[in-house]
Write an enzyme that holds these catalytic residues in place. Structure first.
Site, PDB file in Angstrom:
ATOM      1  N   TYR A 137      12.909 -22.952 -31.237  1.00 33.55           N
ATOM      2  CA  TYR A 137      13.180 -22.697 -32.490  1.00 33.55           C
ATOM      3  C   TYR A 137      14.553 -22.162 -32.570  1.00 33.55           C
ATOM      4  O   TYR A 137      14.690 -21.012 -32.249  1.00 33.55           O
ATOM      5  CB  TYR A 137      11.764 -21.930 -33.036  1.00 33.55           C
TER       6      TYR A 137
ATOM      7  N   LYS B 233       0.403 -24.602 -37.742  1.00 38.47           N
ATOM      8  CA  LYS B 233      -1.048 -24.377 -37.897  1.00 38.47           C
ATOM      9  C   LYS B 233      -1.942 -25.172 -38.549  1.00 38.47           C
ATOM     10  O   LYS B 233      -3.263 -25.009 -38.531  1.00 38.47           O
ATOM     11  CB  LYS B 233      -1.017 -23.070 -39.051  1.00 38.47           C
TER      12      LYS B 233
ATOM     13  N   PRO C 137       5.324 -26.734 -41.450  1.00 36.68           N
ATOM     14  CA  PRO C 137       4.971 -26.882 -40.167  1.00 36.68           C
ATOM     15  C   PRO C 137       5.836 -25.771 -39.206  1.00 36.68           C
ATOM     16  O   PRO C 137       5.199 -25.925 -38.185  1.00 36.68           O
ATOM     17  CB  PRO C 137       5.640 -28.524 -40.077  1.00 36.68           C
TER      18      PRO C 137
ATOM     19  N   TYR D 144       0.729 -16.979 -33.748  1.00 41.67           N
ATOM     20  CA  TYR D 144       0.998 -18.197 -33.054  1.00 41.67           C
ATOM     21  C   TYR D 144       0.111 -19.039 -32.032  1.00 41.67           C
ATOM     22  O   TYR D 144      -0.669 -20.168 -32.021  1.00 41.67           O
ATOM     23  CB  TYR D 144       2.445 -18.455 -32.206  1.00 41.67           C
TER      24      TYR D 144
HETATM   25  C1  PHB Z   1       6.183 -30.971 -33.372  1.00 47.08           C
HETATM   26  O1  PHB Z   1       6.543 -32.108 -34.296  1.00 47.08           O
HETATM   27  O2  PHB Z   1       6.113 -31.335 -32.119  1.00 47.08           O
HETATM   28  C2  PHB Z   1       6.202 -29.663 -33.764  1.00 47.08           C
HETATM   29  C3  PHB Z   1       6.180 -29.163 -35.371  1.00 47.08           C
HETATM   30  C4  PHB Z   1       6.213 -27.948 -35.743  1.00 47.08           C
HETATM   31  C5  PHB Z   1       6.217 -27.115 -34.870  1.00 47.08           C
HETATM   32  C6  PHB Z   1       5.832 -27.211 -33.493  1.00 47.08           C
HETATM   33  C7  PHB Z   1       6.131 -28.705 -33.096  1.00 47.08           C
HETATM   34  O3  PHB Z   1       6.245 -25.879 -35.269  1.00 47.08           O
END
Ligand code: PHB
Ligand code: APR
Length: 393
Positions: free
Chosen positions: A203, A299, A295, A387
């Site tokens: 991230y 969650k 997203p 998380y």
């Molecule tokens: C994903 O699409 O793989 C994805 C999306 C949001 C997240 C983590 C993974 O926070």
């Protein structure tokens, strides 16, 4: 009109509806699922799948974990990148052994659908014009049309509205309050044919905006860059996407992003949303029908499954003992967990994105938040605990 009688009528075959049907079946409670899309569409819609530990445990308990055990990736942490630096958060160490499992949502759905049908479950795909009736009586009903226009009725004891944000169930909750926030940015997501660039998710907060490196399989990677909420993917040629991804994701540690063929592009808007209450008469709503999270905190899927667990507990208690107290507290029980997940998703989102409407002061505050998270074990533990998922009460 052809009629069926069941105990629980479920609208929607997403994670909420399918988990609910499995949980009910485990307690000997019958259900019928009505789904507008075809099985192929449901199984073919590629979505993120970051599963909390208890969601994985539940899949295993329900006997649904076989393929996941073979194909999923277990991540012990994430990397946060900002200000040119790179910082690993080791969830396993911070939370006393918890990890997250990356297994795409459509793979979860394939496993749930196959097992439900193998158990003789009644899942009706490709239906139209689903309507809910008599919700304040002890005999609520669902009506729908099939692909040929024939009219059908499902008479139930209870209806579970698991029909996503745009479904027909939520509008039946008279007197509800809706809480919401639209973010002034979105994500441009791409699917890429390439090997993984990293073994865990990255991230990044960059002055040009957020970026995320995720994965779908050893051959397919998922990447995102922050964009305008209504941007057109056609305005993002591949070269621009790669140059933004390199700039935003690469830090000063020498790690580089592996490129590949981009074969899908899309823009998703970002919102937070909660509906209170989540029940009225014999109708209970669950999952995206009741709440949306941006997203960033990963969650959405887990929250939908948590609602299904609480609803199944209330229904099991009702059928076994006649007691209604768990069902009456369904909304209150779910909403405690939902608000905590909303708070976490909102805080991850504001911390990691640049917001054109915010001042330079707020921008520095978000950087200070990140600095605190990566330099304080207490702050890192708070992020990690959320998380990997708060325990199910
Ligand atoms: C994903 O699409 O793989 C994805 C999306 C949001 C997240 C983590 C993974 O926070
Ligand atoms: N009749 C029958 N089914 C419907 C109707 C309707 N009128 N309207 C919508 N549906 C179906 C949709 O086609 C979809 O398959 O309801 C299902 C809802 O599934 P999701 O939107 O996946 O919602 P949910 O089960 O709550 O799961 C939430 O999914 O969207 C992701 O990020 C979200 O991970 C989260 C999870």
């Amino acid at each position: 009109m052809s009629a069926t009688r069941t105990q629980v009528g479920i609208v929607g075959a997403g994670p909420a509806g399918l988990f609910l049907a499995h949980l009910l079946h485990r307690h000997g409670i019958e259900s019928v699922i009505l789904e507008t899309r075809s099985r192929e569409e449901v199984e073919g819609t590629i979505r993120a799948g970051v599963l909390e530990q208890w969601t994985v445990d539940l899949m295993n308990e329900l006997g649904l974990g076989g393929r996941m055990g073979q194909e999923a990736h277990f991540h012990r942490g994430i990397t946060l990148r900002f200000g040119g630096g790179s910082h690993h958060l080791d969830f396993e160490d911070l939370t006393g052994g918890k990890r997250v499992t990356v297994y795409p949502q459509h793979e979860v759905l394939k496993d749930l659908i196959a097992a439900r049908l193998a158990d003789g479950g009644d899942v009706r795909f490709g239906v139209r014009d689903v309507e809910l009736h008599d919700l304040e009586t002890e005999r609520p009903r669902l009506t729908y049309r099939d692909g040929d226009g024939g009219v059908f009725e499902v008479c139930c004891d209870f209806i579970a509205g698991c029909d996503g944000f745009h479904g027909p169930s939520r509008p039946h909750l008279a007197g509800r309050t809706e809480y919401g926030k639209l973010y002034p940015f979105g994500w441009l997501g791409v699917l890429v044919e390439a090997p993984p660039s990293h073994h865990e998710l990255i991230y990044a907060r960059h002055e040009r905006g957020f970026a995320l490196l995720s994965t779908r399989s050893p051959e397919i990677q998922r990447l995102y860059i922050q964009c305008g909420p209504k941007d057109d993917p056609a305005d993002y040629p591949d070269e621009l996407i790669w140059s933004e991804l390199h700039r935003r994701l690469e830090a000063e540690d020498g790690w580089t992003l592996t490129e590949g063929r981009i074969f899908q592009k899309g823009v998703i808007g970002m919102r937070s949303f909660v509906c209170d209450p989540m029940q009225h008469g014999r109708l209970f709503i669950a999952g995206d029908a009741a709440h949306i999270v941006p997203p960033t905190g990963a969650k959405g899927l887990n929250l939908a499954v948590a609602d299904a667990v609480y609803l199944s507990r209330g229904l099991e208690c009702f059928y076994r003992t006649g007691r209604r107290d768990l069902l009456e507290r369904y909304s209150e029980t779910c909403l405690r967990r939902i608000w905590r997940a909303e708070r976490f998703s909102w805080s991850m989102t504001t911390m990691l994105h640049t917001d054109p409407h915010e001042s330079a002061f707020e921008d520095r505050i978000h950087l200070a938040d990140l600095d605190y998270v990566v330099h304080s074990r207490a702050a890192a533990t708070a992020l990690a605990e959320n998380y990997v998922g708060l325990p199910l009460d």
